[in-house]
Write a protein that holds these residues in place. Structure first.
Motif, mmCIF file in Angstrom:
data_model
loop_
_atom_site.group_PDB
_atom_site.id
_atom_site.type_symbol
_atom_site.label_atom_id
_atom_site.label_comp_id
_atom_site.label_asym_id
_atom_site.label_seq_id
_atom_site.Cartn_x
_atom_site.Cartn_y
_atom_site.Cartn_z
ATOM 1 N N PHE A 1 0.828 -1.204 0.000
ATOM 2 C CA PHE A 1 0.000 0.000 0.000
ATOM 3 C C PHE A 1 0.863 1.255 0.000
ATOM 4 N N GLY B 1 2.342 7.258 -6.542
ATOM 5 C CA GLY B 1 1.362 8.198 -7.073
ATOM 6 C C GLY B 1 1.731 9.649 -6.829
ATOM 7 N N LEU C 1 -2.896 9.469 -13.781
ATOM 8 C CA LEU C 1 -4.153 9.225 -13.078
ATOM 9 C C LEU C 1 -4.857 8.012 -13.669
ATOM 10 N N TRP D 1 -1.759 5.955 4.623
ATOM 11 C CA TRP D 1 -1.396 5.684 3.218
ATOM 12 C C TRP D 1 -2.570 5.944 2.298
ATOM 13 N N VAL D 2 -3.800 5.695 2.805
ATOM 14 C CA VAL D 2 -4.965 6.032 1.985
ATOM 15 C C VAL D 2 -4.996 7.534 1.740
ATOM 16 N N VAL E 1 -2.463 9.536 1.588
ATOM 17 C CA VAL E 1 -1.461 9.886 0.577
ATOM 18 C C VAL E 1 -1.943 9.470 -0.804
ATOM 19 N N LEU E 2 -2.449 8.223 -0.893
ATOM 20 C CA LEU E 2 -2.835 7.688 -2.207
ATOM 21 C C LEU E 2 -3.990 8.479 -2.808
ATOM 22 N N VAL F 1 -3.367 13.126 -1.770
ATOM 23 C CA VAL F 1 -2.185 13.731 -2.394
ATOM 24 C C VAL F 1 -2.047 13.245 -3.828
ATOM 25 N N GLY F 2 -2.198 11.926 -4.029
ATOM 26 C CA GLY F 2 -1.909 11.349 -5.335
ATOM 27 C C GLY F 2 -3.009 11.545 -6.353
ATOM 28 N N ALA F 3 -4.234 11.761 -5.912
ATOM 29 C CA ALA F 3 -5.312 11.818 -6.894
ATOM 30 C C ALA F 3 -6.132 13.109 -6.801
#
Lengths: 322, 170, 175
Positions: A114, A121, A151, B56-57, B59-60, B63-65
């Motif tokens: 995870f 990302g 994305l 981590w969720v 961040v994922l 931040v990441g999306a």
């Protein structure tokens, strides 16, 4: 004899930095030579006397000497920060990737998979920063292409990883390798393909290099970078190859499991597999032309995502049946 | 003060400061980048509080999306480098709504916990197993409702983005 | 992308592409490492023009035929007293024979027209200069180029015999 804690931490940090600095150079040098020979050339032959083995060191020296140009219209702080942001996610990712069985990992984490997917990302932010802060239409176009691509491909990447995590019943990277059996190669084959291709797109390697596309966008979001900052972006690309190859190895190819002596030679099997996957990354780059932007999105949404979803169903079915 | 306290306070301060920069910065894209810092340090707070999965969720997803999507939208429409003078930020309603929501949430939390101390070693760490059990037992209805909501949003996005779907009914 | 071909499966072309690159990788590279390894040039390479001074009669054909006028010839006449001859004979003596390689376009017409085989092609090509004026090669330098002139190719065994040979054979038959 047990080591003091600080010494152990120091050794682990040193190991991560060594992997971070050495493996990408090895991959880069291999790319120079393999690509050259695949095109009927010899590649670098002079640096370091023997078959140009020191070419990338020479390149590094050259990059350090070059002028560090910041465009006048650029947003200077963001522009200067972007290369660092590009590198950090991969550095974090390397920390949790296991090299061998037992303790041969910088920091074993319950949720290693995870964490890796999350930080990889974050790399998009660096690309957007670089492209926007350069104050150049080509860089902005490259950054927007990159953001759209990353994305989109994040989805099949996560789905494929979820499939193998489901099969192993754990999110720990070491746990996944422990649970891995050779017949998974067949069972998880679609996920392997999806993960590898989506990983290629995540690190923007050809044939998924539309964000850089030197024939259309000069050099995409890297157009305005020079010297050391450009070198850092290049380093990030090659660390990306190592990380994606290592993840593919750990998730789908059985990590440290080899034909014999898993306990003693596990690190060797891992490195060999990472090397083989990196070779395929280079091989694919040399063989295939770049995908157009619309083909890129079509391939992701109509190709990879359905395959990944079908693989999830298959994994669940087999998991429930056994 | 333990190390945990110091870390939580420091990360919280970074998060708060960055959040203030988000709403006060006159640089449009930089405001989005400050949001990355704010959400990232919030993930750090979660991590210190042993809610690993949540961190981590964060961040994922955020931040990441989510932030990337926002930056993407800002850059697609207009993304001037340097300060924009025409930002139409309604100060009074903003302070009212933002401050009110913040104070209200803080009041609820303070009221719920009062000054009760919870040792970090006493609570179950928020790893994937614990989270999964909770989500699929006591929280299964909200979880499924959320997925229906997301599905509706997905279908809505498809309908909006495809002109041929709308034309048929006309 | 992966379009199904007539008799094949989708992605066949992609696999073929991978095969081609792999095959190229394991076969020898075509690179010539020039400064380290001298290239093997064919005997008829047009590298530089060599002058065999003893064959030159200063007939000026080469200088006149040269399309870009890059051959400069000066000469004077010399009287040769041959004992027993009715009168003294005159002979052309070469004073200057320069070829300006900054003008030369390597057409080879001078070599073709030379009736006395005084000019030859040599394969040497490495005579770049820092100053364009140094590309004017004088007769001494042109003579040095003769060292690189390859031996004439052997006669084609299936071809017609050369003129000299056939006349010699005719004379021998007549005798």
């Amino acid at each position: 004899m047990t080591m003091p804690v600080w010494l152990e931490i120091a050794i682990r940090v040193a190991g991560v930095f060594a992997a971070f600095l050495v493996l990408p150079l090895v991959v880069g040098q291999t790319e120079h030579k393999v690509m050259a020979h695949m095109q009927g050339r010899l590649g670098p032959m002079y640096a370091g006397r023997f078959h140009g083995w020191a070419q990338l060191i020479a390149d590094g020296v050259k990059f350090v000497q070059k002028e560090d140009v910041t465009p006048a219209a650029a947003d200077k702080h963001v522009f200067k920060l972007a290369p660092a942001i590009a590198l950090v996610p991969y550095l974090v990712a390397i920390i949790v990737i296991p090299l061998g069985p037992g303790d041969l990992v910088a920091q074993p984490l319950d949720m290693g998979l995870f964490l890796v997917l999350a930080v990889v990302g974050v790399g998009i932010v660096a690309v957007l920063m670089a492209g926007w802060a350069s104050a150049n239409k080509y860089t902005l176009l490259g950054a927007l292409r990159a953001a759209a691509q990353l994305l989109a491909y994040e989805l099949p990447l996560v789905l494929a990883a979820a499939s193998v995590a489901m099969a192993a019943g754990t999110l720990s990277l070491s746990g996944i390798v422990e649970a891995w059996r050779p017949w998974w190669l067949l069972w998880q084959l679609p996920a392997l393909g999806v993960f590898f291709l989506a990983g290629l797109a995540e690190i923007r390697r050809p044939p998924f290099d539309a964000p850089i596309a030197d024939s259309e966008l000069v050099f995409g979001y890297l157009t305005e970078y020079t010297g050391l900052r450009f070198a850092l972006f290049l380093l990030a690309e090659y660390v990306g190859i190592v990380v994606i190859a290592a993840l593919t190895t750990v998730l789908f190819l059985g990590g440290w499991k080899g034909p014999f002596a898993d306990a003693d030679l596990g690190w060797l099997w891992t490195l060999l597999k990472v090397g083989a996957v990196s070779f395929v990354v280079i091989w694919v780059r040399v063989s295939f032309p770049r995908l157009r932007v619309d083909q890129l999105q079509r391939f992701c949404w109509l190709g990879l995502v359905p395959v990944a979803l079908a693989q999830l169903v298959l994994t669940a079915a087999v998991k429930v049946a056994t | 003060m333990t190390v945990t306290d110091v870390l939580v306070c420091a990360l919280g301060a970074v998060s708060l400061g960055a959040a203030l920069r988000v709403v006060t910065s006159k640089h449009l894209v930089r405001a989005g980048l400050w949001l990355v810092v704010a959400l990232g340090s919030l993930a750090g707070v979660y991590l210190v509080l042993t809610a690993e999965l949540l961190a981590w969720v964060q961040v994922l997803i955020y931040v990441g999306a989510v932030v990337v999507l926002m930056l993407f939208a800002v850059m697609l429409t207009r993304a001037p480098i340097g300060p924009s003078d025409d930002l139409d930020r309604a100060k009074v309603p903003g302070v009212l709504i933002g401050g009110g929501a913040g104070l209200g949430l803080a009041a609820v939390l303070v009221d719920a916990y009062r000054w009760r101390e919870v040792g970090l070693s006493d609570v179950e760490p928020g790893d994937a197993g614990a989270m999964g059990r909770e989500v699929f037992t006591s929280w299964v209805l909200p979880f499924e409702l959320l997925s229906v909501l997301l599905l509706a949003a997905l279908i809505g996005a498809i309908v909006v983005s495809r002109p041929d779907v709308g034309q048929r009914s006309r | 992308m992966t379009t199904p071909e007539k008799n094949g499966f989708p992605g066949k072309g992609l696999i073929k592409g991978l095969g081609i690159t792999l095959k190229t990788m394991v076969s020898r590279a075509g690179t010539q490492q020039y400064p380290d390894v001298e290239p093997e040039l064919p005997a008829r390479s047009r590298g530089v023009i060599g002058l065999m001074e003893s064959n030159c009669t200063v007939c000026m054909l080469c200088a006149r035929e040269c399309p870009d006028w890059c051959i400069y010839i000066d000469s004077h006449k010399e009287t040769v007293e041959v004992p027993g001859a009715a009168r003294a004979r005159q002979r052309n003596v070469l004073d200057r024979f320069d070829i300006d390689f900054s003008l030369c376009m390597y057409c080879g017409i001078c070599i073709e027209v030379c009736p006395f085989d005084a000019l030859f092609w040599a394969p040497d090509f490495a005579y770049a200069e820092g100053d364009i004026r140094n590309l004017l090669h004088d007769r001494g330098r042109l003579g040095e180029h003769m060292a690189g002139v390859p031996a004439p190719p052997p006669h084609d065994p299936n071809g017609e015999p050369s003129k000299e040979e056939s006349t010699a054979a005719k004379k021998g038959g007549a005798r």
